[in-house]
Design a protein around this motif. Structure first.
Motif, short mmCIF file in Angstrom:
data_model
loop_
_atom_site.label_atom_id
_atom_site.label_comp_id
_atom_site.label_asym_id
_atom_site.label_seq_id
_atom_site.Cartn_x
_atom_site.Cartn_y
_atom_site.Cartn_z
N LEU A 92 5.43 53.80 27.81
CA LEU A 92 4.35 54.87 27.54
C LEU A 92 3.80 54.88 26.19
O LEU A 92 4.48 54.80 25.32
N THR A 93 2.32 54.88 26.41
CA THR A 93 1.86 54.77 25.05
C THR A 93 1.69 56.06 24.33
O THR A 93 1.76 57.23 24.80
N THR A 94 1.80 56.01 22.91
CA THR A 94 1.57 57.52 22.33
C THR A 94 0.44 57.91 22.17
O THR A 94 -0.65 57.14 22.61
N SER A 102 0.78 51.32 19.48
CA SER A 102 2.15 51.69 19.77
C SER A 102 2.26 52.06 21.19
O SER A 102 1.66 52.59 21.90
N GLY A 103 3.50 51.65 21.85
CA GLY A 103 3.86 52.05 23.15
C GLY A 103 5.73 52.00 23.16
O GLY A 103 6.13 51.43 22.14
N CYS A 104 6.20 52.95 23.61
CA CYS A 104 7.69 53.08 23.64
C CYS A 104 8.20 52.72 25.07
O CYS A 104 7.67 53.11 26.22
N VAL A 105 9.19 51.74 24.92
CA VAL A 105 9.68 51.24 26.30
C VAL A 105 10.97 51.97 26.64
O VAL A 105 11.68 52.37 25.61
N PHE A 106 11.03 52.52 27.83
CA PHE A 106 12.04 53.38 28.55
C PHE A 106 12.48 52.74 29.69
O PHE A 106 11.68 52.26 30.47
N ASP A 107 14.00 52.83 29.89
CA ASP A 107 14.43 52.65 31.11
C ASP A 107 14.13 53.60 32.00
O ASP A 107 14.17 55.03 31.78
N PRO A 135 -3.51 64.71 31.13
CA PRO A 135 -3.53 63.25 31.38
C PRO A 135 -2.11 62.77 31.91
O PRO A 135 -1.26 62.81 31.07
N LEU A 136 -2.23 62.09 32.96
CA LEU A 136 -0.73 61.53 33.81
C LEU A 136 -0.37 60.33 32.86
O LEU A 136 0.67 59.94 32.95
N PHE A 137 -1.24 59.70 31.84
CA PHE A 137 -0.94 58.42 31.36
C PHE A 137 -0.15 58.76 29.84
O PHE A 137 0.18 58.08 29.28
N TYR A 138 -0.04 60.00 29.57
CA TYR A 138 0.80 60.46 28.60
C TYR A 138 2.16 61.15 28.86
O TYR A 138 2.21 61.81 30.30
N SER A 139 2.97 61.16 28.33
CA SER A 139 4.45 61.62 28.61
C SER A 139 4.57 62.84 28.99
O SER A 139 5.27 63.18 29.97
#
Length: 246
Positions: A92-94, A102-107, A135-139
């Motif tokens: 998920l990009t910030t 920046s991008g955050c990696v999640f399981d 926006p669906l592309f944000y968390s």
């Protein structure tokens, strides 16, 4: 890693789940992202492919070949760097408050857990109809709405920015929406219109930024029939950190 550069639509969610089930790592990217940033993301995320409606490849670097999945063009990259991510993960990009690329990696299981906790607090269930207009592309929309609907069995109505007060109210009434999420900016616009919310709407959550207390008080006064929840999220930490009834 496969970059998904989509606006709000059902196909975005279908691509996310298809890639996860196939062992790839989807990365959700804003469709407004310029070519310079896309090339940086490809490099920093060690991306192998990019899927985007109406893909213009002349601005993309290191493209090995072009193909398509149904009607969507796919760029495959010459990228043989060491993998930074693994199956069952998602990026998920910030939203711009952190580093440029920046991008955050999640399981994915952790995001489903996060969505479950949020859904539990707001009382979301299979009976709900969720309106997604953020926006669906944000968390916020992806986890607190789309994944929350997935884990609870709720139904989804997907709209897209930019926000229109009249369209928002019409969508709620037309699709008998019971649950919605807003940002403080949209809440202020809603309050400025001095409107009433359709009776079908049971609850809405506010997040994405801090809402001044005077607006919270005004919401509680203007919409006494609705359940109002204030949420706090950091993409890097959850992304829903807290969800509290106003």
């Amino acid at each position: 890693v496969v970059l998904l550069v989509f606006s709000n639509c059902k196909d975005l969610l279908q691509h996310v789940f298809a890639l996860i089930f196939a062992g790839y790592v989807p990365a959700l990217i804003s469709p407004a992202t310029p070519a310079l940033r896309l090339n940086l993301l490809v490099k920093h995320f060690n991306a192998k492919a990019l899927i985007k409606p109406k893909l213009f490849t002349e601005n993309l670097e290191a493209v090995k070949k072009l193909t398509s999945i149904h009607q969507y063009p796919v760029a495959i990259f010459e990228n043989n760097e060491k993998l930074l991510t693994f199956a069952n993960e998602i990026i998920l990009t910030t939203s711009g408050t952190s580093d440029f690329s920046s991008g955050c990696v999640f399981d994915i299981s952790m995001l489903l857990c996060n969505a479950n906790k949020h859904a539990d607090v707001v009382g979301m269930s299979a009976k709900d109809m969720i309106l997604i207009n953020l926006p669906l592309f944000y968390s916020y929309a992806f986890v607190a709405q789309a994944l929350a609907a997935y884990v609870t069995g709720a139904s989804l109505c997907i709209s897209s920015p930019p926000f229109s007060c009249s369209r928002y109210l019409n969508d709620i009434d037309k699709y008998q929406v019971t649950h919605s999420s807003m940002t403080p900016l949209l809440v202020k616009e809603l309050l400025s219109q001095n409107v009433s919310l359709p009776n079908s709407l049971r609850a809405f959550t506010i997040g994405g930024d801090t809402l001044d207390n005077k607006y919270t008080m005004q919401i509680l006064k203007n919409f006494p029939r609705q359940e109002i929840y204030l949420t706090y999220g950091i993409t890097e930490a959850g992304p829903r950190v807290s969800t509290l009834a106003a």
